[in-house]
Design an enzyme around this catalytic site. Structure first.
Site, PDB file in Angstrom:
ATOM      1  N   CYS A 195      47.851  81.055  13.875  1.00  0.00           N
ATOM      2  CA  CYS A 195      48.755  81.142  14.754  1.00  0.00           C
ATOM      3  C   CYS A 195      49.988  80.710  14.274  1.00  0.00           C
ATOM      4  CB  CYS A 195      48.560  80.323  16.020  1.00  0.00           C
ATOM      5  SG  CYS A 195      48.068  78.669  16.001  1.00  0.00           S
ATOM      6  N   TYR A 211      37.184  74.725  12.523  1.00  0.00           N
ATOM      7  CA  TYR A 211      38.065  74.564  13.669  1.00  0.00           C
ATOM      8  C   TYR A 211      37.655  75.479  14.694  1.00  0.00           C
ATOM      9  CZ  TYR A 211      40.873  72.957   9.570  1.00  0.00           C
ATOM     10  OH  TYR A 211      41.453  72.417   8.347  1.00  0.00           O
ATOM     11  N   GLU A 243      33.930  71.089  14.455  1.00  0.00           N
ATOM     12  CA  GLU A 243      35.258  71.034  15.513  1.00  0.00           C
ATOM     13  C   GLU A 243      35.577  69.323  15.737  1.00  0.00           C
ATOM     14  OE1 GLU A 243      37.721  72.621  17.318  1.00  0.00           O
ATOM     15  OE2 GLU A 243      38.457  70.885  18.292  1.00  0.00           O
ATOM     16  N   ASP A 255      39.936  78.678  11.446  1.00  0.00           N
ATOM     17  CA  ASP A 255      41.106  78.943  12.448  1.00  0.00           C
ATOM     18  C   ASP A 255      41.774  77.565  12.728  1.00  0.00           C
ATOM     19  OD1 ASP A 255      42.386  80.086  14.801  1.00  0.00           O
ATOM     20  OD2 ASP A 255      40.705  80.524  15.608  1.00  0.00           O
TER      21      ASP A 255
END
Ligand code: SAH
Length: 398
Positions: free
Chosen positions: A354, A258, A279, A327
């Site tokens: 996050c 990612y 990605e 991530d």
């Protein structure tokens, strides 16, 4: 570990006049200490079953940290030009004169553009009728380099007296590095259209993170709080055993899953034998490849694709990985990814998240697959909002 709080009392809090209508900053009216306290408690609640949670790393000055500012343009009933944000869950524009979290220079440029529209008689776009020209303005500033990009999103590729318009804008803000006309002629809620036309400068800006240069195009993803991002990445490097407490006898093989525009992998490449980044977004991968070239890193390769499928293929080929950075977006990772990650059996996994809820779900899965959580560090990347970032170090149990 460095730990910074602002030391501000509740009486010192700056209050945003449009906070309620905007809805972006849920923690309006609270002191910064209170905000950090709430975030710490939330992370603890979700993650303490996996290990001790370190004290959240806050900012000295939790204001004007956003390096990217977006304003939608329109008119009041009396014809006055306004710029701001959409009121939460609507398409009504709330005029923004100042915002406590956005970069002040970017905001000043948006105010100047509003003034210039009047003198150049440029009409703002009306979503209902499809009439008018200027839809949005996006301004990005490289905090380290000072380079500034202005993107004018228009409903047509033709901006009347464009040279004079740009000249007038540069006269007010000579520090602008590039001006881009983005064409968005569709009836859409997306801000940017597909076509970019350079009006001034190179068409992109460069910023520096952890000593490396990163190229930012109008639509490439880049962390919005660069000051905290450096702290986050430094912890990630330390947890990976790459910097500060080097634990590998020879340089390790690293995967950056990612990876966006390749920031984490590129920073890691200084300490690694080789790095592979994966990605989904093709444009981000293009930027990542350019970033590798510009930073003269020849030990890093980027691939476009779903991280889960990519990891599965790597596991099938029996590839060797020492350190895995992951991530993922707010939705977290998936079983395909986690299963293949465990098959590849890297010594260390550094999970950057996050969203502590999906993080907790994925940690549970990794624990079942033989990993132990060693460190949990929350970092406040988004003061005044309810979002919290975390870095977690996991090690393979032997
Ligand atoms: N590590 C980067 C980007 C993190 S944001 C940084 O620090 O800047 C999460 C990234 O995951 C986004 O770039 C998004 O495009 C990407 N992504 C989302 N779903 C994915 C998937 N299934 N496979 C690979 N990448 C994905």
């Amino acid at each position: 570990m460095e730990n910074i709080n602002s030391g501000k009392k509740s009486s010192d809090i700056k209050v945003c006049k449009i906070g309620k209508k905007c809805g972006g900053c849920r923690y309006q009216g609270m002191s910064y200490e209170e905000q950090l306290g709430i975030k710490q408690k939330e992370v603890k609640k979700l993650l303490s079953p996996f290990g001790d949670v370190e004290k959240i790393i806050g900012m000295y000055h939790p204001y004007h940290y956003r390096n990217k500012v977006h304003a939608v343009f329109g008119r009041k009933k009396n014809g006055e030009i306004i710029s701001g944000i959409y009121e939460a869950n609507t398409h009504r524009i709330v005029p923004v004169e100042e915002c406590l979290i956005e970069d002040e220079k970017c905001q000043a440029i948006i105010r100047s553009i509003r003034g210039l529209l009047r003198s150049f008689k440029i009409k703002t776009y009306d979503e209902d009728t499809g009439y008018g020209l200027l839809r949005h303005v996006l301004v990005r500033r490289g905090f380290k380099t000072g380079e500034i990009m202005v993107v004018l999103v228009l409903s047509s590729p033709i901006l009347p007296s464009k040279n004079n318009f740009v000249k007038a804008l540069l006269k007010e803000h000579p520090e602008i590095s590039t001006v881009i006309l983005n064409v968005n002629d569709k009836n859409t809620t997306m801000v940017l259209g597909e076509r970019n036309i350079k009006l001034y400068g190179k068409g992109f800006i460069t910023d520096k993170l952890c000593g490396m240069n990163f190229r930012l195009s109008p639509d490439s993803f880049y962390q919005v709080n660069p000051l905290q991002t450096e702290k986050l990445y430094n912890i990630a490097m330390e947890y990976a055993g790459l910097k500060g407490n080097e634990k590998f006898e020879k340089k390790p093989v690293v995967t950056d899953a990612y990876c966006g525009i390749g920031t984490i992998g590129l920073v890691a490449s200084k300490y690694a034998e080789k790095v592979i980044g994966v990605e989904l977004n093709a444009d981000a991968v293009k930027d990542a490849i350019i970033n590798a070239r510009e930073n003269k890193r020849d030990n890093i390769k980027f691939y476009q694709g779903d991280a889960g499928e990519f990891m599965e293929a790597m596991a099938e080929k029996g590839e060797h990985v020492d350190v895995l950075f992951m991530d993922p977006p707010r939705a977290g990772s998936d079983e395909k990814f986690l299963l293949s990650a465990a098959k590849l059996s890297p010594e260390t996994i550094v999970y950057i998240s996050c969203n502590p809820e999906t993080l907790a779900r994925d940690l549970k899965s990794l624990r079942k697959k033989g990993y132990e959580v060693k460190k949990i560090q929350p970092v406040d990347m988004f003061p005044w909002t309810e979002h919290t970032e975390c870095v977690v170090k996991l090690e393979l149990k032997h």
